[in-house]
Each structure stands twice: as structure tokens, then as C-alpha cells.
Design a protein around this motif. Structure first.
Motif, PDB file in Angstrom:
ATOM      1  N   ALA A 494      56.204  17.719 100.229  1.00 27.02           N
ATOM      2  CA  ALA A 494      55.071  16.997 100.821  1.00 27.02           C
ATOM      3  C   ALA A 494      53.946  17.970 101.179  1.00 27.02           C
ATOM      4  CB  ALA A 494      55.546  16.238 102.058  1.00 27.02           C
ATOM      5  N   ALA A 495      54.323  19.135 101.775  1.00 28.53           N
ATOM      6  CA  ALA A 495      53.296  20.126 102.126  1.00 28.53           C
ATOM      7  C   ALA A 495      52.583  20.641 100.886  1.00 28.53           C
ATOM      8  CB  ALA A 495      53.938  21.285 102.893  1.00 28.53           C
ATOM      9  N   PHE A 496      53.357  20.857  99.841  1.00 29.65           N
ATOM     10  CA  PHE A 496      52.743  21.336  98.602  1.00 29.65           C
ATOM     11  C   PHE A 496      51.808  20.282  98.010  1.00 29.65           C
ATOM     12  CE2 PHE A 496      52.932  21.510  93.950  1.00 29.65           C
ATOM     13  CZ  PHE A 496      52.299  22.734  93.749  1.00 29.65           C
ATOM     14  N   GLN A 497      52.254  19.005  98.046  1.00 32.44           N
ATOM     15  CA  GLN A 497      51.391  17.944  97.522  1.00 32.44           C
ATOM     16  C   GLN A 497      50.105  17.839  98.340  1.00 32.44           C
ATOM     17  OE1 GLN A 497      53.834  14.453  97.521  1.00 32.44           O
ATOM     18  NE2 GLN A 497      54.924  15.015  95.628  1.00 32.44           N
ATOM     19  N   LEU A 498      50.235  17.960  99.703  1.00 32.43           N
ATOM     20  CA  LEU A 498      49.042  17.919 100.543  1.00 32.43           C
ATOM     21  C   LEU A 498      48.124  19.094 100.236  1.00 32.43           C
ATOM     22  CD1 LEU A 498      47.489  16.636 102.877  1.00 32.43           C
ATOM     23  CD2 LEU A 498      48.875  18.012 104.460  1.00 32.43           C
ATOM     24  N   GLN A 499      48.731  20.263 100.102  1.00 33.47           N
ATOM     25  CA  GLN A 499      47.917  21.440  99.780  1.00 33.47           C
ATOM     26  C   GLN A 499      47.284  21.292  98.399  1.00 33.47           C
ATOM     27  OE1 GLN A 499      50.094  25.043 100.009  1.00 33.47           O
ATOM     28  NE2 GLN A 499      48.302  26.354  99.913  1.00 33.47           N
ATOM     29  N   GLN A 500      48.050  20.695  97.477  1.00 33.25           N
ATOM     30  CA  GLN A 500      47.495  20.484  96.136  1.00 33.25           C
ATOM     31  C   GLN A 500      46.316  19.511  96.192  1.00 33.25           C
ATOM     32  OE1 GLN A 500      50.353  18.988  93.380  1.00 33.25           O
ATOM     33  NE2 GLN A 500      49.322  19.859  91.610  1.00 33.25           N
ATOM     34  N   GLN A 501      46.440  18.451  97.026  1.00 36.30           N
ATOM     35  CA  GLN A 501      45.328  17.515  97.172  1.00 36.30           C
ATOM     36  C   GLN A 501      44.120  18.200  97.796  1.00 36.30           C
ATOM     37  OE1 GLN A 501      46.861  14.275  99.448  1.00 36.30           O
ATOM     38  NE2 GLN A 501      48.227  13.509  97.804  1.00 36.30           N
ATOM     39  N   THR A 502      44.409  19.062  98.817  1.00 36.22           N
ATOM     40  CA  THR A 502      43.301  19.805  99.450  1.00 36.22           C
ATOM     41  C   THR A 502      42.609  20.704  98.447  1.00 36.22           C
ATOM     42  OG1 THR A 502      44.534  19.758 101.531  1.00 36.22           O
ATOM     43  CG2 THR A 502      42.710  21.329 101.352  1.00 36.22           C
ATOM     44  N   VAL A 503      43.414  21.398  97.672  1.00 31.00           N
ATOM     45  CA  VAL A 503      42.824  22.285  96.658  1.00 31.00           C
ATOM     46  C   VAL A 503      42.030  21.483  95.639  1.00 31.00           C
ATOM     47  CG1 VAL A 503      43.408  23.853  94.784  1.00 31.00           C
ATOM     48  CG2 VAL A 503      44.554  24.072  96.970  1.00 31.00           C
ATOM     49  N   SER A 504      42.581  20.310  95.246  1.00 34.49           N
ATOM     50  CA  SER A 504      41.854  19.476  94.283  1.00 34.49           C
ATOM     51  C   SER A 504      40.530  18.999  94.872  1.00 34.49           C
ATOM     52  CB  SER A 504      42.717  18.279  93.888  1.00 34.49           C
ATOM     53  OG  SER A 504      43.917  18.711  93.305  1.00 34.49           O
ATOM     54  N   LYS A 508      36.849  19.852  93.614  1.00 31.88           N
ATOM     55  CA  LYS A 508      35.812  18.861  93.301  1.00 31.88           C
ATOM     56  C   LYS A 508      34.513  19.190  94.033  1.00 31.88           C
ATOM     57  CE  LYS A 508      39.050  15.059  92.420  1.00 31.88           C
ATOM     58  NZ  LYS A 508      39.521  13.725  92.877  1.00 31.88           N
ATOM     59  N   GLU A 509      34.646  19.552  95.330  1.00 31.76           N
ATOM     60  CA  GLU A 509      33.431  19.904  96.090  1.00 31.76           C
ATOM     61  C   GLU A 509      32.737  21.116  95.487  1.00 31.76           C
ATOM     62  OE1 GLU A 509      34.730  20.483 100.041  1.00 31.76           O
ATOM     63  OE2 GLU A 509      35.150  18.353 100.450  1.00 31.76           O
ATOM     64  N   TRP A 510      33.566  22.126  95.117  1.00 36.64           N
ATOM     65  CA  TRP A 510      32.956  23.323  94.521  1.00 36.64           C
ATOM     66  C   TRP A 510      32.338  23.004  93.163  1.00 36.64           C
ATOM     67  CZ3 TRP A 510      37.952  26.357  95.924  1.00 36.64           C
ATOM     68  CH2 TRP A 510      37.920  26.647  97.291  1.00 36.64           C
ATOM     69  N   GLU A 511      32.933  22.080  92.450  1.00 39.92           N
ATOM     70  CA  GLU A 511      32.344  21.692  91.159  1.00 39.92           C
ATOM     71  C   GLU A 511      31.017  20.974  91.372  1.00 39.92           C
ATOM     72  OE1 GLU A 511      32.058  21.571  87.107  1.00 39.92           O
ATOM     73  OE2 GLU A 511      33.532  22.625  88.356  1.00 39.92           O
ATOM     74  N   ALA A 512      30.987  20.101  92.446  1.00 36.10           N
ATOM     75  CA  ALA A 512      29.718  19.424  92.745  1.00 36.10           C
ATOM     76  C   ALA A 512      28.661  20.447  93.173  1.00 36.10           C
ATOM     77  CB  ALA A 512      29.935  18.383  93.849  1.00 36.10           C
ATOM     78  N   GLU A 513      29.072  21.431  94.018  1.00 36.93           N
ATOM     79  CA  GLU A 513      28.144  22.489  94.440  1.00 36.93           C
ATOM     80  C   GLU A 513      27.651  23.282  93.236  1.00 36.93           C
ATOM     81  OE1 GLU A 513      25.943  24.738  97.198  1.00 36.93           O
ATOM     82  OE2 GLU A 513      27.009  22.836  97.371  1.00 36.93           O
ATOM     83  N   ARG A 514      28.609  23.563  92.331  1.00 32.67           N
ATOM     84  CA  ARG A 514      28.224  24.308  91.131  1.00 32.67           C
ATOM     85  C   ARG A 514      27.243  23.507  90.285  1.00 32.67           C
ATOM     86  NH1 ARG A 514      30.360  24.527  85.951  1.00 32.67           N
ATOM     87  NH2 ARG A 514      30.083  26.524  84.870  1.00 32.67           N
ATOM     88  N   THR A 515      27.487  22.200  90.158  1.00 32.57           N
ATOM     89  CA  THR A 515      26.558  21.355  89.386  1.00 32.57           C
ATOM     90  C   THR A 515      25.176  21.337  90.036  1.00 32.57           C
ATOM     91  OG1 THR A 515      28.441  19.995  88.719  1.00 32.57           O
ATOM     92  CG2 THR A 515      26.252  19.046  88.426  1.00 32.57           C
ATOM     93  N   ARG A 516      25.175  21.233  91.421  1.00 35.03           N
ATOM     94  CA  ARG A 516      23.883  21.229  92.119  1.00 35.03           C
ATOM     95  C   ARG A 516      23.135  22.541  91.917  1.00 35.03           C
ATOM     96  NH1 ARG A 516      21.886  23.000  96.685  1.00 35.03           N
ATOM     97  NH2 ARG A 516      23.882  23.893  97.348  1.00 35.03           N
ATOM     98  N   ARG A 631      31.393  30.459  93.201  1.00 36.65           N
ATOM     99  CA  ARG A 631      32.342  30.912  92.193  1.00 36.65           C
ATOM    100  C   ARG A 631      33.436  31.776  92.820  1.00 36.65           C
ATOM    101  NH1 ARG A 631      29.030  33.078  89.040  1.00 36.65           N
ATOM    102  NH2 ARG A 631      28.748  31.352  87.607  1.00 36.65           N
ATOM    103  N   SER A 632      33.051  32.689  93.704  1.00 35.47           N
ATOM    104  CA  SER A 632      34.048  33.537  94.373  1.00 35.47           C
ATOM    105  C   SER A 632      34.963  32.701  95.260  1.00 35.47           C
ATOM    106  CB  SER A 632      33.347  34.621  95.200  1.00 35.47           C
ATOM    107  OG  SER A 632      32.533  34.026  96.213  1.00 35.47           O
ATOM    108  N   ARG A 633      34.386  31.740  95.976  1.00 36.66           N
ATOM    109  CA  ARG A 633      35.228  30.863  96.814  1.00 36.66           C
ATOM    110  C   ARG A 633      36.186  30.046  95.943  1.00 36.66           C
ATOM    111  NH1 ARG A 633      31.222  27.482 100.418  1.00 36.66           N
ATOM    112  NH2 ARG A 633      33.217  26.590 101.077  1.00 36.66           N
ATOM    113  N   LEU A 634      35.690  29.541  94.815  1.00 33.50           N
ATOM    114  CA  LEU A 634      36.537  28.762  93.923  1.00 33.50           C
ATOM    115  C   LEU A 634      37.663  29.611  93.340  1.00 33.50           C
ATOM    116  CD1 LEU A 634      37.090  26.111  92.465  1.00 33.50           C
ATOM    117  CD2 LEU A 634      35.495  26.809  90.687  1.00 33.50           C
TER     118      LEU A 634
END
Length: 646
Positions: A494-504, A508-516, A631-634
Motif C-alpha cells: 500500500a505504501a509503495f502504491q501511494l508513493q507510486q501515485q505521488t510520484v506519478s 504529471k505536474e512536472w510535465e505540465a511545468e515543462r510544457t508551460r 528537469r533536475s527535480r524530475l
């Protein structure tokens, strides 16, 4: 592996020459999946085969060969946990070869009314290259070479005489309770020793006068040692028979060998490494002997191991020998299975020359000893009956003749007969006393054995109860540990799935930032292109201003020249000055004004160009900073997620 059968001669009554011929088996091949080569065997049984079918394929022929006078040996070979002991002994619902052969032995004896039989059995164990008698409280024995038969025999082995299949099964269970078992990494109930269960069957035609062979619960210490002394016994020769020549006793041995399983030292714990090393050493010596026999070597190294010494009679030639190779179907044991198959293929190359075992030597055939003892007892009983008849006759004569000259003679004869009868009665009483003492000793020994069996049974029951409690405790601990592990695994999952969702989500946020940022960069590039176009326009305007300045400067030079020309011509001062005053200042002021305007435009264009350059540099810095930071944060987040996954 290969089997020879006796062929009767032309006479039809056993008088012709004896020869041997092969009796073919159905050949079966075992080969590895994907391979074109394989190993051929006489029989191949799958994992679902019942012991009854294996007995019908091999066991019945073994029992039949024993009754014909041939020695027979069946031994199991294979790694630990492959089913050797189950095939040999079985269980109550599926008995193995040994109990089925025992039943068939006494079933055949009960159906044969023409011969006398004596059956005795022994049970030996080889543990760490030491030999123990399982029927004598694990008494350690030593081997001795029997020069007459060129075989090794155990000195002092207990051979118990049995009268029924139940007695034989009781001996088997007693030996199994005493042999060494253990828990290995491959089997929870593993044999840690080699076991040899031997049944010796003696038979001869019924002696003259009838009677059965001696039997019961008594035992013998060695095959050549007598238990009872006394007067010289009269042997009663056997007469005729289908399975032996007149006067001979057939002595055949059925040897059932359960070898300990082979296994690697690395697959055992530290406490069992010495056992495993000795087991592998003896099995290696067995393979060396079989290889030497298969290659017809001049020297056969039987003395390298206690196991090969005891099996010399079975491997040396005078025996019908069957090997059953047991395989573990697990792919993890593929190497051991291939080794077992190669061992069985090597054993098939051995050719034995078995002979009928018939003898008239009382040292080898106990049946003849018991027949002689029975004949001696019958002779004594007959003499006693004659003496009693003579006494009765004399008593009748004494009653009929009360007086006369022959009375003294008859009385003397009567005294002599009475004295002879008293001697016979004393001899018979002594014989009965010796028999009673022997019977009493046997009963005492039986009582001791029964008490020992009861003590062993109580100890075994206590150990079984303790093992059951330990097993229940281990099962409870296993269930609790399994539940704890499952819960911990679910929490980690469960912790891994939660962490995986957080990472996902972060991805997504970093991808949106990158697109912006890419859009801003595109916009900055567009603005830069526009600024470049404006800079080019300003440069063109500057060029035009410079051209206009040059034109103004040319006009000023031209005006200066005209002024100098006018001054040289010297027109009238009034008119010339008025013209100069009316024309020159206006033109000069206009030109100066235009020059100032062009200079202002030029300065404005330079300042705008400088501002655009500064703004462009600022945009480029922001663009580089905006693209590098997400990019470095991602990348850092991705590395963290990969580490968590690992």
C-alpha cells in the motif's frame, strides 16, 4: 538388470544338461525433453504407479525364483526424497515390495504339501560405515570373509525363524523402528543409513515318516552355529522332489536393500554433513564396483566399503539382481536425476550367472539339523514304546504263571527289562528336562524381547507425542509468521502504491511545468525574433539617418562653398548681405534642426536596441533556469522512485 532363467534338458526330468537363456523384458526409454538420446530400461513407471503394479512386474518373479533355488536381490537407488523407502516398504493402504513378497512366500509355502520349509530372516543397518543388527538392539557386528562361498558375512547376526507372514512383518516393523531416520532439506522423513532385509528359505521333500520342519519364534546366532547339544543325531535324507536332487536341501536368499539417498553436502545442514559424506562415499564405492563389473575388470574393489562387502554375493554373480532407480521430478534435481539414469544404464551391462543353491551340509542348511533332531526324538519314542510293550507282556506272563521252574528266570528277565525301562525313562526325563529348560530359556528371552518391545513402543509413543506437539507449535509459529509477513507485505504494498501515485502525480505536474516552460520558451523565441526584426528595422533607420546626416553635411559643405564664393565675387554689400541674411540663416537652421532630429532618433534607436538586448538576455536566463530546475527535480524524483521500486 538382465535376468537368466534355467532351461530343463532333453530328459524332461531334470537329468539333462542345464543351460541359461535370456527372458526378454519390454524395453522402455527415458530421454530428456528436446534430446534425441535416452536410456533404455526394462520397465519405466510413472509417479502415479501403485506398488502393486511394481510388485506384479518384479516381485512375483523374485519370489518364484527363490522357490526354484536362486538367490535374488532387489535394491533401490536414487537421491533423497525420490520414493525408495515407499517403494520398498510402502504404507498400510499401499504395501511395498517387502510385505507383498512376505505374503507371497508363505502363501506359496502353505499351498505346497510335498516339501518341508524353514524360513529365517535378518535385518542389518549400515550407518557411518558401521554395521548394526536391528533385531539385537542395534548390536554392532563385524564382517568376516567366508572362503567357501567367497562372500562376506556378518559375525553374530541374528537370524530369526518365522512361521507366518505376520511374524516376518513383525520383524520388519521392529527393525524399521530401530533404524536411523532424520530430517533433511529434501525430505522430512529421510533414511540416514543403508538397510538390508534378508529372508533365507530352506526346503526339502518331506522326510520318511512325515512331519513338518521345525519353526517357531527361536533364533540362531550365525548360520553355522548350533543351539542345542547332546547325542549324535541321525540325519533323514530327503527323497526325490521337483526342486532339488534326492538328499539335498535348497537354500535360497531373498535380499531386499534400501539404500540411503544420495545428496550434495551443500544441501544438508552442518549436523548431517558427516552422515552425508559417509553415504556418498559408500554409494561412490558401489558405483566403482558396478563400473568395474561392467567393464570386466580383473580386480573388483569390494573391500572399499562395508556396503559393497555385504553386496558382494549379489553383485558378484550368483544372484538374480534387480535395481530400481528412483527419480525426483523436480527441475532443481535434474543433475542428480541424470546421474541416477547413467548409474542404472551402467548397471545393465553387468551379466550374472546364478546357480541353484542345493547342499547337503548341515552347517549351511538348518532344515537338515531339525530333521535329524526330529528323527532322533522319533527313534527314542519308538524304543520307549517297545520297552513299555515288553513290560506289559512280561506282566501278563507273571500273572498267568505264578509257580514253576521258570519263575526265577522270568523274574530276572523282568528285572532287566525294568532296569532298561528305568534307564530309558531317565534318559527321556533328562531329554524332556533339557527341552523344558530350552523352552523356558526361549520363553524368558521372548519375555525380555516383549518387554523391550513394549519399552520401545512406549518411548516411541512419547517421542511421537513430543514430535506432534513440536509440529503443532511449529505450525502455529509458521501460521503467525506467515500472517505477519502477509500483513507487512500488504502495508509495504500500500505504501509503495501511494508513493507510486505521488510520484506519478509529481511527474504529471512536472510535465505540465515543462510544457508551460516550453511554451514560454517558444513565446520568448517569438519575441526574440520580433526584437531581431525591430533591431534590423532600427539598423536600417540608423543607416538612413547616417545617410541623411551625410547629406546634410554635404549640403553644409556646399553652403559653405557658396558662401565663400559669394564673398569672393564681392557684390554690393547691401544686396549681398541681405540675400545672405535672407537665405543662409534659414537654411542653416533648418539643416541643424534636421540634424538634431536625426541625432535624437539615432540615440533613441541605440537605447531601444540596448533595452531589447537586456530584455533578451533576461528572457534567456529565465528560460535556462526554468528548464533546468524542473528537469533536475524530475530526475531526482525518478531516481527516488526507482530506488523505492528496487
Amino acid at each position: 538388470a538382465r535376468r537368466r532363467r534355467e532351461r530343463e534338458g532333453d530328459g524332461g526330468d531334470g537329468g539333462g544338461e542345464e543351460g541359461y537363456a535370456y527372458e526378454p523384458y519390454d524395453e522402455r526409454t527415458v530421454q530428456e525433453t528436446g534430446s534425441t538420446k535416452g536410456s533404455k530400461f526394462n520397465h519405466v513407471w510413472g509417479p502415479d504407479t501403485q506398488n502393486e503394479y511394481i510388485y506384479q512386474s518384479i516381485g512375483q518373479r523374485c519370489v518364484s525364483d527363490v522357490f526354484q533355488g536362486y538367490n535374488v536381490c532387489v535394491f533401490m537407488y536414487g537421491q533423497t526424497g525420490s520414493g525408495k523407502t515407499h517403494t520398498m516398504t510402502g504404507n498400510p493402504s499401499d504395501p511395498g515390495l517387502i510385505p507383498r513378497c512376505c505374503d507371497e512366500l508363505f502363501r506359496t509355502i502353505g499351498a505346497d504339501k510335498t516339501r518341508q520349509y524353514l524360513v529365517r530372516a535378518s535385518y542389518l543397518e549400515i550407518y557411518n560405515e558401521r554395521i548394526f543388527d536391528l533385531l539385537q538392539s542395534k548390536r554392532e557386528l563385524q564382517l568376516r570373509l567366508n572362503g567357501d562361498k567367497d562372500e562376506f558375512v556378518a559375525v553374530g547376526v541374528k537370524e530369526t525363524i518365522v512361521k507366518s507372514s505376520r511374524d516376518l512383518t513383525a520383524l520388519l516393523e521392529k527393525g524399521q523402528a530401530a533404524k536411523i531416520m532424520g530430517v533433511s532439506n529434501l525430505n522430512d522423513h529421510s533414511s540416514r543409513s543403508h538397510c538390508l532385509f534378508s529372508v533365507i528359505v530352506e526346503s526339502a521333500v518331506h522326510a520318511t515318516g512325515g512331519g513338518a520342519a521345525a519353526g517357531g519364534a527361536e533364533s540362531t546366532e550365525g548360520s553355522a552355529e548350533e543351539q542345542k547339544g547332546g547325542e549324535e543325531k541321525e540325519a533323514t535324507p530327503a527323497e526325490g522332489g521337483d526342486a532339488g536332487a534326492p538328499g539335498l536341501v535348497t537354500v535360497a536368499r531373498l535380499q531386499l536393500v534400501d539404500l540411503a539417498g544420495s545428496e550434495t553436502v551443500s544441501s544438508t545442514n552442518s549436523a548431517q554433513r558427516r552422515e552425508t559424506g559417509n553415504i556418498n562415499q559408500s554409494l561412490g564405492s558401489l558405483k566403482t564396483v558396478i563400473k568395474a563389473k561392467a567393464e570386466r575388470a580383473q580386480h573388483i574393489p569390494y573391500r572399499n566399503s562395508e556396503l559393497t562387502k555385504l553386496l558382494k554375493g549379489s553383485l558378484g554373480g550368483n544372484s538374480l539382481t534387480h535395481m530400481i532407480c528412483c527419480l525426483n521430478p523436480s527441475m532443481e534435481q535434474k543433475r542428480e536425476s541424470k546421474f541416477t539414469l547413467s548409474f542404472g544404464s551402467l548397471a545393465q551391462k553387468i551379466v550374472n550367472l546364478p546357480l541353484k543353491n542345493e547342499t547337503s551340509d548341515d552347517k549351511e542348511a538348518l532344515l537338515r539339523k531339525y530333521q535329524a533332531e526330529l528323527a532322533q526324538m522319533r527313534s527314542k519314542l519308538a524304543r520307549l514304546s517297545e520297552a513299555e510293550a515288553e513290560v506289559n507282556r512280561l506282566r501278563d506272563m507273571q500273572a498267568a504263571v505264578l509257580t514253576g521252574p521258570e519263575v526265577a528266570e522270568k523274574e530276572a528277565e523282568l528285572k532287566a527289562v525294568r532296569k532298561k525301562l528305568a534307564n530309558e525313562r531317565r534318559a527321556l526325563a533328562q531329554e524332556k528336562r533339557r527341552s523344558s529348560e530350552l523352552q523356558l530359556n526361549i520363553e524368558v528371552e521372548l519375555e525380555k524381547h516383549n518387554q523391550r518391545d513394549e519399552d520401545l513402543a512406549a518411548t516411541l509413543a512419547a517421542q511421537e507425542q513430543e514430535l506432534a506437539e513440536m509440529r503443532r507449535s511449529l505450525e502455529a509459529r509458521y501460521v503467525q509468521a506467515h500472517a505477519d509477513l502477509a500483513q507487512a507485505f500488504d502495508e509495504e504494498k500500500a505504501a509503495f502504491q501511494l508513493q507510486q501515485q505521488t510520484v506519478s502525480q509529481q511527474a504529471k505536474e512536472w510535465e505540465a511545468e515543462r510544457t508551460r516552460l516550453l511554451q514560454e520558451a517558444q513565446q520568448h523565441r517569438t519575441e526574440q525574433q520580433q526584437m531581431e526584426q525591430q533591431r534590423q528595422i532600427i539598423q536600417v533607420a540608423n543607416e538612413r539617418v547616417r545617410q541623411q546626416i551625410a547629406l546634410v553635411q554635404a549640403k553644409e559643405a556646399e553652403l559653405a562653398a557658396r558662401e565663400s564664393a559669394l564673398a569672393g565675387a564681392a557684390p554690393p554689400v547691401g544686396s549681398l548681405a541681405g540675400a545672405a541674411a535672407g537665405v543662409a540663416p534659414e537654411v542653416v537652421s533648418q539643416l541643424q534642426r534636421q540634424l538634431r532630429e536625426l541625432q535624437a532618433k539615432y540615440d533613441e534607436s541605440q537605447s531601444m536596441q540596448l533595452a531589447l538586448r537586456l530584455q533578451l538576455e533576461e528572457y534567456e536566463g529565465r528560460l535556462r533556469q526554468g528548464m533546468s530546475t524542473p528537469r533536475s527535480r524530475l530526475n531526482a524524483a525518478l531516481r527516488t522512485a526507482e530506488a523505492d521500486v528496487s
